[in-house]
Design a protein around this motif. Structure first.
Motif, PDB file in Angstrom:
ATOM      1  N   MET A   1     -17.931 -83.503  32.799  1.00 43.64           N
ATOM      2  CA  MET A   1     -18.143 -82.824  30.962  1.00 43.64           C
ATOM      3  C   MET A   1     -18.497 -82.059  31.786  1.00 43.64           C
ATOM      4  SD  MET A   1     -19.114 -85.837  28.669  1.00 43.64           S
ATOM      5  CE  MET A   1     -17.632 -86.736  27.843  1.00 43.64           C
ATOM      6  N   LYS A   2     -18.324 -81.266  30.606  1.00 44.05           N
ATOM      7  CA  LYS A   2     -18.421 -79.220  31.156  1.00 44.05           C
ATOM      8  C   LYS A   2     -20.361 -79.161  30.363  1.00 44.05           C
ATOM      9  CE  LYS A   2     -13.930 -77.188  30.936  1.00 44.05           C
ATOM     10  NZ  LYS A   2     -13.908 -77.375  32.088  1.00 44.05           N
ATOM     11  N   ASP A  42      -7.893 -79.201  25.621  1.00 46.65           N
ATOM     12  CA  ASP A  42      -8.939 -80.715  25.113  1.00 46.65           C
ATOM     13  C   ASP A  42      -9.991 -80.508  25.712  1.00 46.65           C
ATOM     14  OD1 ASP A  42      -8.989 -81.959  27.613  1.00 46.65           O
ATOM     15  OD2 ASP A  42      -6.490 -83.203  26.450  1.00 46.65           O
ATOM     16  N   SER A  44     -10.591 -82.310  28.876  1.00 49.38           N
ATOM     17  CA  SER A  44     -10.341 -82.158  29.765  1.00 49.38           C
ATOM     18  C   SER A  44      -9.245 -81.241  30.302  1.00 49.38           C
ATOM     19  CB  SER A  44     -10.043 -84.032  30.251  1.00 49.38           C
ATOM     20  OG  SER A  44      -9.187 -84.070  29.356  1.00 49.38           O
ATOM     21  N   ALA A 123       5.264 -80.423  27.802  1.00 51.40           N
ATOM     22  CA  ALA A 123       5.148 -81.533  28.085  1.00 51.40           C
ATOM     23  C   ALA A 123       4.102 -81.963  27.784  1.00 51.40           C
ATOM     24  CB  ALA A 123       6.047 -82.145  29.653  1.00 51.40           C
ATOM     25  N   LEU A 124       2.738 -81.154  28.147  1.00 50.10           N
ATOM     26  CA  LEU A 124       2.182 -81.915  27.909  1.00 50.10           C
ATOM     27  C   LEU A 124       0.995 -82.097  26.553  1.00 50.10           C
ATOM     28  CD1 LEU A 124      -0.133 -80.449  31.975  1.00 50.10           C
ATOM     29  CD2 LEU A 124       1.302 -82.522  31.459  1.00 50.10           C
ATOM     30  N   TRP A 125       1.679 -81.355  25.887  1.00 50.28           N
ATOM     31  CA  TRP A 125       1.070 -81.008  24.741  1.00 50.28           C
ATOM     32  C   TRP A 125       1.539 -82.674  23.858  1.00 50.28           C
ATOM     33  CZ3 TRP A 125       0.406 -77.450  20.741  1.00 50.28           C
ATOM     34  CH2 TRP A 125       0.330 -76.097  21.223  1.00 50.28           C
ATOM     35  N   SER A 293      -8.844 -79.230  38.230  1.00 51.75           N
ATOM     36  CA  SER A 293      -9.160 -80.180  36.798  1.00 51.75           C
ATOM     37  C   SER A 293      -8.790 -81.706  36.727  1.00 51.75           C
ATOM     38  CB  SER A 293      -9.646 -79.225  36.144  1.00 51.75           C
ATOM     39  OG  SER A 293      -8.558 -78.903  35.479  1.00 51.75           O
ATOM     40  N   THR A 294      -7.734 -81.796  37.071  1.00 49.19           N
ATOM     41  CA  THR A 294      -7.289 -82.682  37.281  1.00 49.19           C
ATOM     42  C   THR A 294      -6.388 -83.423  38.186  1.00 49.19           C
ATOM     43  OG1 THR A 294      -5.274 -81.708  36.886  1.00 49.19           O
ATOM     44  CG2 THR A 294      -6.104 -82.473  34.704  1.00 49.19           C
ATOM     45  N   SER A 295      -7.024 -83.027  39.766  1.00 49.87           N
ATOM     46  CA  SER A 295      -6.809 -83.596  40.844  1.00 49.87           C
ATOM     47  C   SER A 295      -5.175 -82.998  41.020  1.00 49.87           C
ATOM     48  CB  SER A 295      -6.992 -84.680  40.901  1.00 49.87           C
ATOM     49  OG  SER A 295      -7.539 -84.618  41.791  1.00 49.87           O
ATOM     50  N   GLU A 297      -3.017 -84.122  39.189  1.00 49.64           N
ATOM     51  CA  GLU A 297      -2.566 -85.573  39.076  1.00 49.64           C
ATOM     52  C   GLU A 297      -1.181 -85.167  37.895  1.00 49.64           C
ATOM     53  OE1 GLU A 297      -6.216 -88.162  39.931  1.00 49.64           O
ATOM     54  OE2 GLU A 297      -5.324 -87.679  37.791  1.00 49.64           O
ATOM     55  N   PHE A 298      -1.370 -83.758  37.154  1.00 55.60           N
ATOM     56  CA  PHE A 298      -0.028 -83.431  36.266  1.00 55.60           C
ATOM     57  C   PHE A 298       0.961 -82.866  37.163  1.00 55.60           C
ATOM     58  CE2 PHE A 298      -3.458 -84.779  33.435  1.00 55.60           C
ATOM     59  CZ  PHE A 298      -3.142 -85.880  32.833  1.00 55.60           C
ATOM     60  N   ALA A 300       4.002 -82.715  40.226  1.00 54.99           N
ATOM     61  CA  ALA A 300       4.807 -83.273  41.153  1.00 54.99           C
ATOM     62  C   ALA A 300       4.456 -82.387  42.763  1.00 54.99           C
ATOM     63  CB  ALA A 300       5.689 -83.860  41.488  1.00 54.99           C
TER      64      ALA A 300
ATOM     65  N   SER B  64      -6.545 -88.578  35.793  1.00 47.52           N
ATOM     66  CA  SER B  64      -6.932 -87.541  34.737  1.00 47.52           C
ATOM     67  C   SER B  64      -5.826 -88.852  33.470  1.00 47.52           C
ATOM     68  CB  SER B  64      -6.077 -86.546  34.753  1.00 47.52           C
ATOM     69  OG  SER B  64      -5.824 -85.431  36.312  1.00 47.52           O
ATOM     70  N   ARG B  82      -4.395 -91.819  39.301  1.00 49.39           N
ATOM     71  CA  ARG B  82      -5.438 -91.810  40.457  1.00 49.39           C
ATOM     72  C   ARG B  82      -5.096 -93.514  41.428  1.00 49.39           C
ATOM     73  NH1 ARG B  82     -10.673 -88.494  40.660  1.00 49.39           N
ATOM     74  NH2 ARG B  82      -9.107 -86.856  39.530  1.00 49.39           N
ATOM     75  N   PRO B 103       2.751 -88.241  35.695  1.00 49.58           N
ATOM     76  CA  PRO B 103       3.124 -87.759  34.749  1.00 49.58           C
ATOM     77  C   PRO B 103       4.331 -87.486  35.012  1.00 49.58           C
ATOM     78  CG  PRO B 103       0.563 -87.644  35.089  1.00 49.58           C
ATOM     79  CD  PRO B 103       1.505 -87.555  36.349  1.00 49.58           C
ATOM     80  N   PRO B 130       0.635 -87.259  25.790  1.00 49.05           N
ATOM     81  CA  PRO B 130       1.510 -86.729  25.680  1.00 49.05           C
ATOM     82  C   PRO B 130       3.102 -86.412  25.795  1.00 49.05           C
ATOM     83  CG  PRO B 130       0.724 -86.751  28.377  1.00 49.05           C
ATOM     84  CD  PRO B 130      -0.088 -87.543  26.723  1.00 49.05           C
ATOM     85  N   LEU B 131       3.818 -85.155  25.060  1.00 47.55           N
ATOM     86  CA  LEU B 131       5.733 -85.070  24.942  1.00 47.55           C
ATOM     87  C   LEU B 131       6.260 -85.893  26.367  1.00 47.55           C
ATOM     88  CD1 LEU B 131       5.837 -82.036  23.305  1.00 47.55           C
ATOM     89  CD2 LEU B 131       7.182 -84.224  22.419  1.00 47.55           C
ATOM     90  N   VAL B 132       5.449 -86.007  27.543  1.00 48.09           N
ATOM     91  CA  VAL B 132       6.052 -86.010  28.751  1.00 48.09           C
ATOM     92  C   VAL B 132       6.343 -88.197  28.094  1.00 48.09           C
ATOM     93  CG1 VAL B 132       4.198 -85.649  30.047  1.00 48.09           C
ATOM     94  CG2 VAL B 132       6.846 -86.160  31.049  1.00 48.09           C
TER      95      VAL B 132
END
Lengths: 348, 390
Positions: A1-2, A42, A44, A123-125, A293-295, A297-298, A300, B64, B82, B103, B130-132
């Motif tokens: 956490m920050k 947000d 994270s 897509a991530l919103w 920050s998300t390794s 993972e978001f 591909a 995540s 993960r 994702p 999320p939208l996806v």
């Protein structure tokens, strides 16, 4: 956490560079016919926001509004007293507070001529937030945009590169201290917390993995100012397979040259990984520091993507054993035309 | 990379205590699902809101984003972005199966939902999906009614079992140790961020999984708290913190302020005011009390002394909040009529700015008992001064 140091230092990042970052986004917006872009953040996932403004979102969510011309505005559910701190520690001068983003966006657009709004990284919103905004701004066309801000962050500027070098040095020292022989799970995390937050890191994610034959991997992903570095090391040399994944990492890093395909890192590591026990599944990854920050993972991983000169990121070898154990080794490097510059790892 | 794990029934291999807790949770959720006609509860957790993932799995994933698909009948399936989380989920044994959540291509989630063919889906943290992923959910369950189950999970988590309270008591011990580390390190010339580094180091050595911490230093110019900066402490500063370690998934908070050196009259008067407000809040706690009533009790103290405006929206309105698998559950605020039942846990903290000494931070976490409340921390409630030992 920050929970670490948050600063705004003009000696590290000039006013000119802050202005250039927003201007570059506005240029990309114009190319896509967007009049106002919105960046969601947000706790994270706030690096795009921080890159454009130096805002530290340590709690809750926020939306940054970027007009085609002029200053950005931060739309927030946080109270005025927090806004005052944000104003003092960021490049943002305009804030708008309220209970939900739909109302805040509608208020922000009030009086502006109808046009096109763009949701960056749409897509991530959160789907609810996106839907509410669309409903709140009739007459405006809504466009789903890709990762416009992230794309700007993929190759760090000279100032960011210097910060990454500083981050790498601090992380490397901390990781070396934390993984001395005889260290315990608690002492390892204690050491990196004290050394990294005490050294000026803003955010910190220590991680431990273990295998059924008693081998521990200890990794740390950390954020220094707005830039990320990652190092993961296997403790001890007691088993045969740790040598194989260390060799694989060395080979993968050596292959990380400007112009190389990301897939070539795995190809370089393959001979060493062939020595892993049967049933083990290994993955060789390149994660740009903009995605650490998300390794990553978001995103591909595209084996055909090509590394660029100056790009910085983590090369990792992650192994999942058939019995459920896991191990990982990783270091952060900067890609050049020749040998990659080690930001962590080789500095020991 | 996908890791294949042979599905095992949820609960296999658990201790009797863990199994009882798992069954209690499943019963609570399924009763609520039956009331609301839900076929599936889908709990979504981005990295900053993993409480419901932990509730179903007793694992805080490192990924995540994570998901749990909990059907009205049958075992839950956990997902994480993960790979190493998948082994952790199945090793803990609260879910039978774990799958990768990609994702960019969440096809595996679609497969699970299609097999269940739900007519009504409730999503906990629907507002954060999320939208996806939402589009994947809708495509996998065409025609299904999809709504929010955030409140369903929040309600289920409100009353803590003895199993949970035992974990929260461990957090309370670590709270006290964190505060001791905080006071121990204070001295003129120390930058704020070094205080946090020392506290985090102590907490993590004790096994804390995480810590939410805000800080501020200075005198009556301080209006609120934030992450630490590079400001150097000066003699006479009041240094305030909300310190919230997480042990075994459970957060608990302590709020205290300390003076570098000796407190002045304003700082002492400020402490007396805030301490009286904490006492007032504690004195009204009993089963059935509402969050509103606790807040009123605290605010009435400020109003009695002419400081009522500092409890308004121009300053800080929240007079505390619930604790548990999330650090900031039910807000203790005027207007929130949520009933606080026996064995709910929350902190009473009337933290706000006043002109007496600037922003003041003071508060204790409490458990609602059959006839009142139990203060969960042992740290003395006083205005600490440099050299004090907690």
């Amino acid at each position: 956490m920050k929970r670490g140091l948050h600063v705004l230092d003009p000696a590290e990042t000039s006013d000119q560079e802050w202005g250039d970052r927003v201007a570059a986004l506005q240029k990309a917006m114009a190319a896509q016919g967007v009049d106002v872009a919105f960046v969601y953040a947000d706790v994270s996932r706030s690096d795009d926001l921080a890159y454009l403004t130096n805002l530290c979102l340590y709690w809750n969510e926020g939306v940054l509004a970027i007009p085609a011309e002029g200053p950005v505005t931060f739309l927030t559910k946080l109270s005025l007293r927090v806004q005052n701190w944000m104003k003092a520690s960021s490049k943002v001068t305009e804030f708008s507070g309220g209970k939900n983003f739909a109302d805040l966006v509608a208020k922000y657009l009030l009086g502006k001529k109808n046009g096109t709004i763009g949701l960056v990284d749409a897509a991530l919103w959160p789907a609810d937030v996106a839907d509410e905004i669309v409903a709140a701004v009739p007459g405006w066309q809504v466009k789903r945009l890709g990762s416009l801000v992230r794309e700007q962050r993929l190759i760090p500027s000279a100032a960011e590169t210097e910060l990454l070098r500083a981050a790498g040095r601090i992380l490397d020292d901390a990781a070396a201290k934390a993984t001395v022989e005889g260290s315990t799970a608690g002492s390892r995390v204690e050491t990196v917390e004290r050394a990294l937050r005490g050294g000026g890191f803003l955010d910190l994610y220590p991680s431990s993995l273990s295998t059924s034959d008693g081998v521990t991997s200890f990794g740390v992903t950390g954020q220094y100012r707005m830039n990320w570095v990652y190092s993961s090391r296997v403790l001890g040399d007691g088993a045969s397979w740790p040598a194989a994944i260390k060799d694989a990492l060395t080979a993968a890093i050596a292959a990380a040259k400007a112009g190389a395909r990301i897939g070539s890192l795995a190809e370089a590591a393959a001979p060493a990984l062939a020595k892993l026990p049967g049933g083990a599944k290994a993955e060789v990854r390149w994660v740009n520091q903009a995605d650490l920050s998300t390794s990553g993972e978001f995103r591909a991983q595209d084996p055909a993507a090509v590394l660029a000169d100056g790009e910085a990121g983590a090369v990792s070898v992650e192994v999942a054993f058939a019995d459920g154990g896991n191990a990982a080794v990783a270091e952060t490097v900067r890609v050049t035309e020749g040998e990659p510059e080690h930001l962590t790892g080789a500095q020991r | 990379m996908t890791i294949d794990h042979a599905p095992a029934p949820a609960g296999a291999g658990l201790s009797p205590e863990d199994l009882a807790e798992l069954q209690l949770r499943h019963r609570k959720i399924r009763d609520a699902m039956a009331e609301q006609g839900l076929d599936v509860v889908l709990a979504y957790g981005p990295a900053w809101r993993r409480e419901n993932i932990r509730y179903f799995t007793d694992v805080t994933p490192a990924g995540s984003a994570a998901l749990v698909v909990f059907p009205a009948e049958g075992d839950a399936v956990a997902f994480s972005t993960r790979p190493s989380d998948l082994a952790a989920f199945t090793a803990q044994g609260w879910v039978g199966e774990a799958r990768r959540l990609d994702p960019a291509n969440p096809a595996e989630l679609g497969v699970v939902l299609k097999e269940l063919a739900p007519r009504r889906i409730g999503i906990a943290h629907h507002e954060l999906v999320p939208l996806v992923l939402m589009e994947t959910i809708r495509a996998a369950a065409p025609g299904a009614e999809v709504g929010s189950a955030t409140k369903l999970l929040d309600t289920a988590r409100l009353v803590k079992s003895e199993w949970e309270l035992a974990r929260m008591r461990r957090s309370a011990v670590v709270c006290a140790a964190g505060w001791e580390a905080f006071v121990d390190v204070l001295e003129p010339g120390l930058p704020e961020y070094r205080i946090v580094a020392e506290v985090e180091a102590r907490l993590k050595n004790l096994g804390a999984e995480d810590n939410f911490m805000l800080i501020a230093s200075g005198r009556d110019e301080v209006r609120g708290m934030t992450p630490p900066g590079d400001r150097l402490l000066e003699a006479g500063d009041m240094v305030r913190t909300e310190l919230t370690p997480k042990m075994d998934g459970y957060w608990l908070q302590i709020c205290r302020s300390a003076v570098v050196g000796k407190a002045d009259d304003g700082q002492r008067k400020s402490f007396d005011l805030f301490n009286e407000a904490v006492e007032a809040g504690i004195s009204v706690v009993r089963p059935g009390i509402t969050a509103h009533e606790v807040a009123v009790a605290e605010n009435d103290v400020f109003r009695k002394y002419g400081y009522g405006e500092y409890c308004s929206s121009n300053y800080t309105r929240v007079r505390g909040h619930g604790h548990g698998l999330h650090l900031d559950e039910t807000p203790i605020i005027e207007g929130n009529h949520t009933v606080l039942p026996e064995n709910s846990v929350f902190i009473i903290h009337p933290n706000t700015y006043t002109p007496l000494a600037g922003y003041h931070v003071l508060g204790d976490p409490v458990r609602v008992t059959a006839d009142g409340c139990e203060v969960l921390i042992t740290t003395e409630r006083k205005l600490f001064e440099t050299g004090d030992v907690a």
